[in-house]
Design a protein around this motif. Sequence first.
Motif, PDB file in Angstrom:
ATOM      1  N   MET A 189     -17.759  23.764   9.279  1.00  0.00           N
ATOM      2  CA  MET A 189     -19.000  22.846  10.119  1.00  0.00           C
ATOM      3  C   MET A 189     -17.719  22.026  10.997  1.00  0.00           C
ATOM      4  SD  MET A 189     -22.015  20.454   8.140  1.00  0.00           S
ATOM      5  CE  MET A 189     -22.037  19.981   9.780  1.00  0.00           C
ATOM      6  N   ALA A 190     -16.684  22.679  10.531  1.00  0.00           N
ATOM      7  CA  ALA A 190     -15.656  21.378  11.715  1.00  0.00           C
ATOM      8  C   ALA A 190     -15.031  20.065  11.420  1.00  0.00           C
ATOM      9  CB  ALA A 190     -14.830  22.577  13.024  1.00  0.00           C
ATOM     10  N   GLN A 191     -15.206  20.283   9.681  1.00  0.00           N
ATOM     11  CA  GLN A 191     -15.584  18.447   9.694  1.00  0.00           C
ATOM     12  C   GLN A 191     -14.259  17.859   8.782  1.00  0.00           C
ATOM     13  OE1 GLN A 191     -17.835  15.802  10.561  1.00  0.00           O
ATOM     14  NE2 GLN A 191     -18.033  17.157  12.428  1.00  0.00           N
ATOM     15  N   GLY A 192     -13.467  19.214   8.601  1.00  0.00           N
ATOM     16  CA  GLY A 192     -11.884  18.700   7.529  1.00  0.00           C
ATOM     17  C   GLY A 192     -11.734  17.166   7.823  1.00  0.00           C
ATOM     18  N   ALA A 193     -10.732  17.311   9.358  1.00  0.00           N
ATOM     19  CA  ALA A 193     -10.125  16.367   9.917  1.00  0.00           C
ATOM     20  C   ALA A 193     -11.359  15.346  10.781  1.00  0.00           C
ATOM     21  CB  ALA A 193      -9.686  17.233  11.348  1.00  0.00           C
ATOM     22  N   ALA A 194     -12.338  15.450  11.482  1.00  0.00           N
ATOM     23  CA  ALA A 194     -13.382  14.417  11.771  1.00  0.00           C
ATOM     24  C   ALA A 194     -13.443  13.529  10.301  1.00  0.00           C
ATOM     25  CB  ALA A 194     -14.450  15.245  11.704  1.00  0.00           C
ATOM     26  N   MET A 195     -13.634  14.208   9.034  1.00  0.00           N
ATOM     27  CA  MET A 195     -13.914  13.217   8.207  1.00  0.00           C
ATOM     28  C   MET A 195     -12.629  12.416   7.846  1.00  0.00           C
ATOM     29  SD  MET A 195     -17.431  12.855   7.104  1.00  0.00           S
ATOM     30  CE  MET A 195     -17.532  13.811   8.982  1.00  0.00           C
ATOM     31  N   ALA A 196     -11.574  12.726   7.939  1.00  0.00           N
ATOM     32  CA  ALA A 196     -10.628  12.210   7.412  1.00  0.00           C
ATOM     33  C   ALA A 196     -10.107  11.313   8.628  1.00  0.00           C
ATOM     34  CB  ALA A 196      -9.365  12.778   7.051  1.00  0.00           C
ATOM     35  N   VAL A 219       0.957  -1.460   0.052  1.00  0.00           N
ATOM     36  CA  VAL A 219       0.074  -0.494   0.371  1.00  0.00           C
ATOM     37  C   VAL A 219       1.187   1.477   0.101  1.00  0.00           C
ATOM     38  CG1 VAL A 219      -1.924   1.314   1.109  1.00  0.00           C
ATOM     39  CG2 VAL A 219      -1.984  -1.083   1.105  1.00  0.00           C
ATOM     40  N   LEU A 220       0.700   2.217  -0.350  1.00  0.00           N
ATOM     41  CA  LEU A 220       0.690   3.592  -1.074  1.00  0.00           C
ATOM     42  C   LEU A 220       0.430   4.277  -0.439  1.00  0.00           C
ATOM     43  CD1 LEU A 220       3.434   5.820  -1.085  1.00  0.00           C
ATOM     44  CD2 LEU A 220       2.703   5.728  -3.893  1.00  0.00           C
ATOM     45  N   ILE A 221       0.724   5.282   0.911  1.00  0.00           N
ATOM     46  CA  ILE A 221      -0.334   6.664   1.355  1.00  0.00           C
ATOM     47  C   ILE A 221       1.017   7.936   0.855  1.00  0.00           C
ATOM     48  CG2 ILE A 221      -1.335   7.777   2.486  1.00  0.00           C
ATOM     49  CD1 ILE A 221      -1.516   5.178   4.384  1.00  0.00           C
ATOM     50  N   VAL A 222      -0.315   8.380  -0.126  1.00  0.00           N
ATOM     51  CA  VAL A 222       0.452   9.700  -1.051  1.00  0.00           C
ATOM     52  C   VAL A 222      -0.043  10.849  -0.003  1.00  0.00           C
ATOM     53  CG1 VAL A 222       0.683  11.654  -2.802  1.00  0.00           C
ATOM     54  CG2 VAL A 222       0.446   9.081  -3.036  1.00  0.00           C
ATOM     55  N   GLY A 223       0.733  11.678   1.326  1.00  0.00           N
ATOM     56  CA  GLY A 223      -0.226  12.163   2.634  1.00  0.00           C
ATOM     57  C   GLY A 223       0.580  12.256   2.905  1.00  0.00           C
ATOM     58  N   GLY A 224       0.972  13.280   3.817  1.00  0.00           N
ATOM     59  CA  GLY A 224       1.442  13.254   5.804  1.00  0.00           C
ATOM     60  C   GLY A 224       0.606  13.514   6.474  1.00  0.00           C
ATOM     61  N   GLY A 225      -0.294  14.253   6.178  1.00  0.00           N
ATOM     62  CA  GLY A 225      -1.180  15.048   7.262  1.00  0.00           C
ATOM     63  C   GLY A 225      -2.118  14.050   7.096  1.00  0.00           C
ATOM     64  N   VAL A 226      -3.116  14.631   8.327  1.00  0.00           N
ATOM     65  CA  VAL A 226      -4.008  13.810   9.351  1.00  0.00           C
ATOM     66  C   VAL A 226      -5.233  12.281   8.382  1.00  0.00           C
ATOM     67  CG1 VAL A 226      -6.734  14.281  10.385  1.00  0.00           C
ATOM     68  CG2 VAL A 226      -5.075  16.054  10.403  1.00  0.00           C
ATOM     69  N   ALA A 227      -5.468  12.550   7.202  1.00  0.00           N
ATOM     70  CA  ALA A 227      -5.645  11.335   6.719  1.00  0.00           C
ATOM     71  C   ALA A 227      -4.926  10.649   6.445  1.00  0.00           C
ATOM     72  CB  ALA A 227      -6.569  12.234   5.313  1.00  0.00           C
TER      73      ALA A 227
END
Length: 370
Positions: A287-294, A8-16
């Motif tokens: 709605m402050a849901q960006g991190a929550a949805m990730a 598996v490759l995950i592109v992105g080292g942020g919250v998601a």
Amino acid sequence: MRGTGVRVLIVGGGVAGLATVTALRGWGATVDVVERAPGPTDSGTGIYLTGNATRMLDVLGLREPVADVAVEITRQRSANQRGRRLFDIDVVALWQGVGPCVSLPRAQLHRALLAGVGDAPIRWGRQPVALAEEGDLVAVQFDDDSTERYDLVIGADGVNSTVRRLAFDGQAARDLGQYAYRWVVPRIDDEPVWSVQLGRGTQFLTIPISGQQTYCYYNDGPVVDRPGWRDELGATFTEPAATMLKALDYDDSTLHAGPNQEVVLDSWSRGPVLLIGDAAHATSPNMAQGAAMALEDAFVLASSLATADSVAEALRAYEVRRRPRTDWVLSQTHRRDKATGFPPVLRDLVMRRLGEQMFRSNYGPLFAQP
């Protein structure tokens, strides 16, 4: 399905991305992570996590390190630009049984997520430049001219996703007609309250994010980066706007500005390439849901992979399970943005009479497990 032998490759080292690494621990797959930034950073402003976000931190085993550095928010207060209160929300009661609402510096959240992935390798300063399906695999060419093959590529690289550009016909995020300014200033009161003042199509928000700091957010409407935005903010809104602007004038090193954007796609996958988080379904931040949805994406994806018989089946099941929830958030953000554009007299009347009821209904489906 076990992950043994799966790459598996995950592109992105942020919250998601980091939450997905944590969620996949124990599945058995080999997980690589690449992040275009050259390394972890202490820059950034603040972030507010609602109860469904902290619930997922708990599930992922990350709640304690976040709670140690966060401020628990007990109340959300809405007022008009003259400071007249419209309605208050007891967020402790609202999210009872789900999770606390907390705020903290973004860098602190990132640090906690990095600690959660342990010794998982992250290749900083690296990103894909080409993706090509080869049967059930994806050949990924990186910007150092190396090529590797994966059973699953996860684009967790944000609203301006490279993976979405490469694998989804270059579909771009779309501007919402909102230009936002974010900054951090010294905290001036002890009350743990999220507080917003509403202008016509504009908002000024303050949230304490530590014992010493307050996070400020100003949505200036559709006009891009006007030189006079500070004067207009100070003239439109009552205190603490003037105080927060003075602190910014003294030190603007934390100021971040840019357009609010959303991402709407017919499908989040192309073969064994999947988008998650803001790369798949970014919305207005109201709605402050960006991190929550990730965070929810990471949990549901790991569950889907563990219970499916193949990667392809898992991706289908994942999208079926996540779509209703992310579509709900998208629709509610549109409703909220539309309401802020009402004439102030009408908006204030509606908010005073129905604001609390509307607020609770916005979040209703999110109280349930994802």
